[in-house]
Design a protein around this motif. Structure first.
Motif, mmCIF file in Angstrom:
data_model
loop_
_atom_site.group_PDB
_atom_site.id
_atom_site.type_symbol
_atom_site.label_atom_id
_atom_site.label_comp_id
_atom_site.label_asym_id
_atom_site.label_seq_id
_atom_site.Cartn_x
_atom_site.Cartn_y
_atom_site.Cartn_z
ATOM 1 N N LEU A 11 0.829 -1.203 0.000
ATOM 2 C CA LEU A 11 0.000 0.000 0.000
ATOM 3 C C LEU A 11 0.868 1.260 0.000
ATOM 4 N N ALA A 12 1.951 1.216 0.750
ATOM 5 C CA ALA A 12 2.855 2.372 0.775
ATOM 6 C C ALA A 12 3.496 2.592 -0.591
ATOM 7 N N ARG A 15 0.854 4.145 -2.896
ATOM 8 C CA ARG A 15 0.656 5.577 -2.642
ATOM 9 C C ARG A 15 1.873 6.395 -3.056
ATOM 10 N N ARG A 18 2.549 8.722 -7.064
ATOM 11 C CA ARG A 18 1.493 9.724 -6.960
ATOM 12 C C ARG A 18 0.620 9.766 -8.207
ATOM 13 N N TYR A 21 -1.620 6.729 -8.060
ATOM 14 C CA TYR A 21 -2.532 6.815 -6.913
ATOM 15 C C TYR A 21 -3.688 7.761 -7.200
ATOM 16 N N TRP A 22 -3.377 8.949 -7.710
ATOM 17 C CA TRP A 22 -4.440 9.908 -8.010
ATOM 18 C C TRP A 22 -5.251 9.487 -9.235
ATOM 19 N N ILE A 25 -7.869 7.196 -7.887
ATOM 20 C CA ILE A 25 -8.925 7.929 -7.185
ATOM 21 C C ILE A 25 -9.853 8.620 -8.179
ATOM 22 N N THR A 327 -2.869 3.717 -13.330
ATOM 23 C CA THR A 327 -3.212 2.874 -12.187
ATOM 24 C C THR A 327 -2.486 1.539 -12.269
ATOM 25 N N ALA A 330 1.027 1.866 -11.041
ATOM 26 C CA ALA A 330 1.100 1.925 -9.575
ATOM 27 C C ALA A 330 0.923 0.535 -8.967
#
Length: 342
Positions: A11-12, A15, A18, A21-22, A25, A327, A330
């Protein structure tokens, strides 16, 4: 629920990327909004208060005679000015943000369709006077739902097939590989053209047809992981203890194989979205009139004098695929052991 150290590191790492991660979202937010498309873009009011009674046309169907005794007892047409005048005379109406559905024909356009963007139609209309923004919202939802459904079912079948191949090897692996080589060489587009001449393709028909070939995308990756994992010491120990093959595959090898598999899923999803748009563009996709990003691309090609159609299709498809690819990067970083370890 307490997360394991490996999950926390993944998870780290997710995140830490960036951009990905964004992107995840933003994509999740857009997809969640599209699930409530009927409450955002619809030619039916959200709420009607009439003669002391509350109606919810967005959830239920009402007859025109429920509001106007002189109207026919058919489904109410809320775009009819006379019906709305009767309702507003003895009540009030709450409309969605965009008072058009994907099949609504916009009336009283100042110019012939396709009409350019305006305050009334932020992205303009297509050549059949339908609001482009409403069709984009519904088309985005169908495309993503189709992509998710195809990816999930195809992944389950492909992972199971690859697991059986890699775990048993030998003759099972040899025969399965020859079958995949033959099956993957089938001309999918020609078969779809033949299918469309026999039956009318729909959401589930297209899903089943594409599923016949899409399951092979992850089979090779899972097969390689199972070929490597079946000879590890803890797998041999489990066999010596009498653990069943199914339990060994599910508990001991599959979790390790999923690390490589999960990194491919976002890219597989983006490919599934593209497949539906491509079929709709060629005319072998969803039935005519269905909201579709591919149909919007086709309209942009046929109406070069209306550039907002092609621009909208390009931006929506490009943004969707970009968010999914970022995504996926990531997710790949999250499951990369070199980046997960401190």
């Amino acid at each position: 629920m307490q997360r394991s150290p490996i999950t926390q590191r993944r998870l780290a790492a997710f995140r830490a990327n960036r951009r990905g991660y964004w992107s995840a979202i933003i994509f999740a937010a857009l997809f969640t909004l599209s699930l409530f498309a009927e409450f955002i873009a619809n030619d039916r009011p959200l709420v009607i208060w009439f003669h002391g009674h509350l109606y919810a046309p967005v959830l239920s169907e009402y007859a025109g005679s429920d509001f106007d005794p002189d109207a026919l007892p058919t489904i109410a047409d809320y775009t009819d000015p006379e019906l709305m005048e009767v309702i507003q005379k003895d009540g009030w109406v709450v409309w969605p943000l965009l008072p058009y559905s994907y099949q609504t024909v916009v009336r009283d356009l100042p110019v012939p369709a396709p009409a350019p963007p305006s305050w009334r139609n932020p992205l303009g209309t297509d050549d059949q006077a339908r609001d482009v923004l409403a069709r984009t919202i519904y088309g985005f939802r169908i495309s993503v739902l189709f992509g998710f459904t195809l990816t999930i079912i195809a992944s389950i079948i492909g992972i199971a097939a690859g697991a059986v191949q890699g775990f048993y090897g030998g003759l099972v692996d040899l025969l399965f590989q020859r079958f995949i080589e033959i099956w993957s060489g089938m001309p999918q587009l020609y078969l779809l053209i033949i299918l469309s001449s026999v039956i009318s393709p729909g959401f589930w028909v297209l899903l089943f047809f594409l599923l016949l070939f899409s399951w092979m995308a992850l089979t090779g990756v899972v097969r390689a992981e199972f070929l490597r994992g079946r000879n590890l010491e803890y797998v041999r120990a489990a066999r010596a203890l009498g653990v069943s093959d199914a339990a060994i595959m599910w508990r001991h090898i599959l979790p390790n194989a999923m690390v490589a598999t999960l990194t491919f899923l976002p890219f597989t999803l983006s490919g599934s979205v593209t497949i539906l748009a491509s079929l709709d563009f060629l005319g072998f996709g969803l039935p005519p009139g269905s909201p579709s990003l591919g149909e919007l691309v086709s309209q942009g090609k046929d109406n070069l004098q209306a550039p907002w159609l092609a621009i909208t299709a390009f931006v929506v498809l490009g943004a969707t695929l970009t968010l999914l690819i970022f995504t996926g990067e990531a997710v790949r970083d999250a499951f990369d052991p070199r980046k997960s370890m401190p």
